[in-house]
Write a protein that holds these residues in place. Structure first.
Motif, PDB file in Angstrom:
ATOM      1  N   ILE A  91       0.846  -1.204   0.000  1.00 21.42           N
ATOM      2  CA  ILE A  91       0.000   0.000   0.000  1.00 21.42           C
ATOM      3  C   ILE A  91       0.874   1.244   0.000  1.00 21.42           C
ATOM      4  O   ILE A  91       0.623   2.215  -0.727  1.00 21.42           O
ATOM      5  CB  ILE A  91      -0.948   0.017   1.221  1.00 21.42           C
ATOM      6  N   GLY A  92       1.937   1.216   0.808  1.00 26.86           N
ATOM      7  CA  GLY A  92       2.838   2.366   0.884  1.00 26.86           C
ATOM      8  C   GLY A  92       3.629   2.602  -0.379  1.00 26.86           C
ATOM      9  O   GLY A  92       4.164   3.694  -0.582  1.00 26.86           O
ATOM     10  N   GLU A  93       3.721   1.587  -1.233  1.00 28.90           N
ATOM     11  CA  GLU A  93       4.456   1.728  -2.484  1.00 28.90           C
ATOM     12  C   GLU A  93       3.542   2.106  -3.648  1.00 28.90           C
ATOM     13  O   GLU A  93       4.013   2.253  -4.777  1.00 28.90           O
ATOM     14  CB  GLU A  93       5.168   0.404  -2.820  1.00 28.90           C
ATOM     15  N   SER A  94       2.242   2.268  -3.393  1.00 28.55           N
ATOM     16  CA  SER A  94       1.285   2.513  -4.476  1.00 28.55           C
ATOM     17  C   SER A  94       1.198   3.974  -4.887  1.00 28.55           C
ATOM     18  O   SER A  94       0.671   4.282  -5.961  1.00 28.55           O
ATOM     19  CB  SER A  94      -0.109   2.026  -4.051  1.00 28.55           C
ATOM     20  N   GLY A  95       1.682   4.880  -4.041  1.00 28.06           N
ATOM     21  CA  GLY A  95       1.632   6.306  -4.377  1.00 28.06           C
ATOM     22  C   GLY A  95       0.208   6.784  -4.585  1.00 28.06           C
ATOM     23  O   GLY A  95      -0.677   6.505  -3.781  1.00 28.06           O
ATOM     24  N   THR A  96      -0.015   7.469  -5.686  1.00 24.15           N
ATOM     25  CA  THR A  96      -1.359   7.980  -5.990  1.00 24.15           C
ATOM     26  C   THR A  96      -2.061   7.135  -7.063  1.00 24.15           C
ATOM     27  O   THR A  96      -3.084   7.555  -7.591  1.00 24.15           O
ATOM     28  CB  THR A  96      -1.272   9.438  -6.471  1.00 24.15           C
ATOM     29  N   SER A  97      -1.509   5.979  -7.368  1.00 20.40           N
ATOM     30  CA  SER A  97      -2.109   5.110  -8.375  1.00 20.40           C
ATOM     31  C   SER A  97      -3.393   4.483  -7.828  1.00 20.40           C
ATOM     32  O   SER A  97      -3.347   3.645  -6.922  1.00 20.40           O
ATOM     33  CB  SER A  97      -1.126   4.008  -8.787  1.00 20.40           C
ATOM     34  N   THR A  98      -4.514   4.873  -8.389  1.00 22.73           N
ATOM     35  CA  THR A  98      -5.797   4.344  -7.923  1.00 22.73           C
ATOM     36  C   THR A  98      -5.881   2.840  -8.132  1.00 22.73           C
ATOM     37  O   THR A  98      -6.377   2.102  -7.271  1.00 22.73           O
ATOM     38  CB  THR A  98      -6.952   5.053  -8.654  1.00 22.73           C
ATOM     39  N   VAL A  99      -5.369   2.377  -9.269  1.00 22.57           N
ATOM     40  CA  VAL A  99      -5.440   0.942  -9.577  1.00 22.57           C
ATOM     41  C   VAL A  99      -4.675   0.132  -8.543  1.00 22.57           C
ATOM     42  O   VAL A  99      -5.178  -0.866  -8.007  1.00 22.57           O
ATOM     43  CB  VAL A  99      -4.904   0.671 -10.995  1.00 22.57           C
ATOM     44  N   TRP A 100      -3.446   0.554  -8.239  1.00 20.54           N
ATOM     45  CA  TRP A 100      -2.635  -0.181  -7.270  1.00 20.54           C
ATOM     46  C   TRP A 100      -3.218  -0.089  -5.864  1.00 20.54           C
ATOM     47  O   TRP A 100      -3.167  -1.054  -5.099  1.00 20.54           O
ATOM     48  CB  TRP A 100      -1.186   0.322  -7.279  1.00 20.54           C
ATOM     49  N   LEU A 101      -3.764   1.064  -5.519  1.00 21.84           N
ATOM     50  CA  LEU A 101      -4.377   1.198  -4.201  1.00 21.84           C
ATOM     51  C   LEU A 101      -5.596   0.282  -4.070  1.00 21.84           C
ATOM     52  O   LEU A 101      -5.797  -0.358  -3.033  1.00 21.84           O
ATOM     53  CB  LEU A 101      -4.777   2.652  -3.946  1.00 21.84           C
ATOM     54  N   ILE A 102      -6.405   0.218  -5.111  1.00 16.42           N
ATOM     55  CA  ILE A 102      -7.569  -0.677  -5.069  1.00 16.42           C
ATOM     56  C   ILE A 102      -7.127  -2.122  -4.848  1.00 16.42           C
ATOM     57  O   ILE A 102      -7.671  -2.844  -4.008  1.00 16.42           O
ATOM     58  CB  ILE A 102      -8.377  -0.549  -6.372  1.00 16.42           C
ATOM     59  N   LEU A 103      -6.106  -2.539  -5.586  1.00 12.72           N
ATOM     60  CA  LEU A 103      -5.636  -3.920  -5.486  1.00 12.72           C
ATOM     61  C   LEU A 103      -5.027  -4.216  -4.119  1.00 12.72           C
ATOM     62  O   LEU A 103      -5.366  -5.211  -3.468  1.00 12.72           O
ATOM     63  CB  LEU A 103      -4.611  -4.191  -6.594  1.00 12.72           C
ATOM     64  N   THR A 104      -4.115  -3.350  -3.672  1.00 13.71           N
ATOM     65  CA  THR A 104      -3.406  -3.625  -2.412  1.00 13.71           C
ATOM     66  C   THR A 104      -4.317  -3.489  -1.201  1.00 13.71           C
ATOM     67  O   THR A 104      -4.206  -4.276  -0.256  1.00 13.71           O
ATOM     68  CB  THR A 104      -2.192  -2.693  -2.266  1.00 13.71           C
ATOM     69  N   VAL A 105      -5.231  -2.528  -1.220  1.00 13.61           N
ATOM     70  CA  VAL A 105      -6.150  -2.363  -0.088  1.00 13.61           C
ATOM     71  C   VAL A 105      -7.105  -3.559  -0.021  1.00 13.61           C
ATOM     72  O   VAL A 105      -7.356  -4.107   1.054  1.00 13.61           O
ATOM     73  CB  VAL A 105      -6.928  -1.029  -0.205  1.00 13.61           C
ATOM     74  N   PHE A 106      -7.628  -3.974  -1.170  1.00 15.04           N
ATOM     75  CA  PHE A 106      -8.525  -5.137  -1.200  1.00 15.04           C
ATOM     76  C   PHE A 106      -7.812  -6.388  -0.682  1.00 15.04           C
ATOM     77  O   PHE A 106      -8.347  -7.122   0.162  1.00 15.04           O
ATOM     78  CB  PHE A 106      -9.028  -5.368  -2.624  1.00 15.04           C
ATOM     79  N   MET A 107      -6.600  -6.647  -1.157  1.00 12.38           N
ATOM     80  CA  MET A 107      -5.875  -7.845  -0.747  1.00 12.38           C
ATOM     81  C   MET A 107      -5.444  -7.765   0.714  1.00 12.38           C
ATOM     82  O   MET A 107      -5.388  -8.787   1.408  1.00 12.38           O
ATOM     83  CB  MET A 107      -4.660  -8.052  -1.658  1.00 12.38           C
ATOM     84  N   SER A 108      -5.137  -6.555   1.192  1.00 14.32           N
ATOM     85  CA  SER A 108      -4.813  -6.403   2.618  1.00 14.32           C
ATOM     86  C   SER A 108      -6.006  -6.774   3.472  1.00 14.32           C
ATOM     87  O   SER A 108      -5.879  -7.466   4.491  1.00 14.32           O
ATOM     88  CB  SER A 108      -4.380  -4.958   2.911  1.00 14.32           C
ATOM     89  N   GLY A 109      -7.194  -6.316   3.073  1.00 10.67           N
ATOM     90  CA  GLY A 109      -8.393  -6.685   3.810  1.00 10.67           C
ATOM     91  C   GLY A 109      -8.651  -8.173   3.771  1.00 10.67           C
ATOM     92  O   GLY A 109      -9.056  -8.783   4.775  1.00 10.67           O
ATOM     93  N   LEU A 110      -8.412  -8.790   2.613  1.00  5.33           N
ATOM     94  CA  LEU A 110      -8.601 -10.231   2.487  1.00  5.33           C
ATOM     95  C   LEU A 110      -7.749 -10.973   3.517  1.00  5.33           C
ATOM     96  O   LEU A 110      -8.211 -11.922   4.149  1.00  5.33           O
ATOM     97  CB  LEU A 110      -8.242 -10.677   1.072  1.00  5.33           C
ATOM     98  N   GLY A 111      -6.494 -10.523   3.702  1.00  2.00           N
ATOM     99  CA  GLY A 111      -5.611 -11.193   4.656  1.00  2.00           C
ATOM    100  C   GLY A 111      -5.891 -10.822   6.091  1.00  2.00           C
ATOM    101  O   GLY A 111      -6.053 -11.690   6.961  1.00  2.00           O
TER     102      GLY A 111
END
Length: 451
Positions: free
Chosen positions: A351-371
């Motif tokens: 998440i901290g490496e995603s910057g302002t990329s909406t696509v990467w934030l969506i992916l990393t936040v979703f997967m973080s919640g999954l875990g």
């Protein structure tokens, strides 16, 4: 001519409650219990995450510095800590039903009062009251669901029921996004107060007591007979089916039972897992919206992305529940949790490496919640399975209570480190690695029997 002895003199049949529940498919009555528990937990999740979404508005209205937001975000969690530690043992003494009726009323009233707070100290007191009710509701909803579900679907039922918390935590974001600009932040609290008071009335009328709890206290309790007749009418409706039994450990003081029967190590390791994982869960929930807003993402989009953490959690809970439903041993179940924590650690860092990329934030936040949330739901289910009826609410409640210490630290540590976003999320990955290690150790030290 001798008369046959009257039927009333024949010995009453004794029925094993656990076998009757475990050997039958879940009835509509049992599913209804789980659904009502899920509704209570849904509103618990709604009220628990309100502060995360109203924080920017509170910061503007009360002119708060960023560091001052830590206590504002965590005071409700202090109440949840106290509520979990107090209401878990209380429910093992007086029953699940009275506690599950009272707790939504407490957090509903607390949320209504918070919506009328005119200062930060008032808001803190009302959030403390809200947290007291929320902390008491969760372990008892888990315990009651577990005690009514057949063994083959128990873990899945508990994880699915607790998805209500994640769904409520997501819905509050969807409510807050339009309500705050149009009606103001107090109305988010007011909505979060009216609904729990309504569910209190429904629970008072419809929620049954745990049949296992009743039978462990009095095998001839008529309420137990009535509930069991709805679960197994073909057996329990017969006139001779007057008494029930349940094979349990001898009743002791509930907290003592957390460390008997070979459970001392697994209890301590569960506390480590709950502490570390809830620290991360509440750190992400509390700071995600503000951090994304500060790096230039519009507030409405930041709120929407943050809700994906909860949606991912629902997916993770379903996956872990299905895996547990395959009758895994405790050893394999704890290893599944370890894999969930490890997945979460990697994704939280990213998440901290995603910057302002909406696509990467969506992916990393979703997967973080999954875990993070998926593993938490799995840990809840394991805690409910490990402890006996006389200490089940205590075992789950104290694990959640110890976890609340981590959830209190999460928002406050975020206040200390926020500003260096990539490093902040690197720090946030460390507790999840600790949780993964504790789960692996638990898979070795706890006796290996089927869940």
């Amino acid at each position: 001519m001798s008369e046959a002895p009257p039927a009333a003199m024949e010995p009453a049949a004794t029925l094993d409650v656990r076998r009757l529940i475990d050997e039958r498919p879940a009835s509509r009555f049992q599913v209804g219990v789980a659904v009502l528990c899920a509704a209570i937990v849904f509103l618990d999740g709604f009220d628990a995450l309100i502060m995360s979404y109203v924080a920017p508005a509170l910061r503007a209205q009360f002119h708060l510095e960023r560091a001052a937001l830590g206590p504002v975000l965590s005071f409700g969690l202090v109440g949840m800590l106290v509520g979990a530690l107090v209401f878990g043992p209380l429910a093992d003494r007086i029953g699940r039903r009275p506690v599950l009726v009272l707790c939504p009323l407490i957090f509903g009233v607390g949320s209504l009062l918070a919506g009328n707070a005119s200062s930060v100290p008032e808001l803190l007191v009302f959030r403390l009251l809200t947290g007291l009710g929320m902390g008491g509701a969760m372990p008892n909803a888990i315990a009651l669901t577990a005690e009514y579900m057949p063994k083959r679907i128990r873990a899945f039922a508990v994880t699915a029921m607790f998805c209500g918390f994640s769904l409520g935590s997501a819905v509050v974001g969807w409510v807050a996004a339009p309500v705050i600009p149009s009606l103001g932040w107090p109305w988010v609290f007011r909505i979060g107060g009216i609904l729990p008071i309504a569910i209190t009335a429904v629970a008072f009328v419809s929620l049954p007591e745990s049949v296992r709890f009743l039978v462990s206290r009095d095998p001839g309790d008529p309420r137990a007979r009535g509930y069991m007749a709805r679960i197994a009418p073909d057996v329990c409706a017969a006139p001779r089916a007057a008494r029930f039994s349940i094979e349990e450990e001898p009743r002791r003081f509930p907290v003592v039972q957390l460390f008997t029967g070979g459970r001392h190590w697994v209890t301590l390791l569960l506390w480590v897992m709950f502490f570390a994982n809830l620290l991360d869960l509440y750190f992400v929930n509390s700071w995600m919206t503000l951090i994304m807003k500060d790096v230039g993402i519009p507030e409405a989009r930041a709120i929407t992305i943050t809700t994906l953490f909860q949606i991912g959690g629902i997916g993770g809970a379903i996956v872990i529940g299905l895996l547990f439903g395959r009758h895994l041993s405790f050893k394999l179940s704890f290893r599944v949790l370890a894999a969930g924590y490890l997945t979460a650690a990697i994704c939280v860092f990213l998440i901290g490496e995603s910057g302002t990329s909406t696509v990467w934030l969506i992916l990393t936040v979703f997967m973080s919640g999954l875990g993070v949330i998926g593993a938490q739901n799995g840990a809840n289910a394991l805690a409910a399975e490990i402890y006996p009826t006389a200490a089940r609410a205590t075992g789950v409640g104290w694990a959640l209570g110890i976890g609340r210490i981590g959830s209190i630290l999460g928002p406050n540590l975020g206040a200390m480190f926020v500003g260096t976003t990539p490093r902040l999320f690197l720090y946030a990955a460390v507790p999840l690695m600790l949780a993964a290690t504790a789960a692996l150790v638990a898979s070795v030290v706890h006796k290996d029997r089927s869940t």
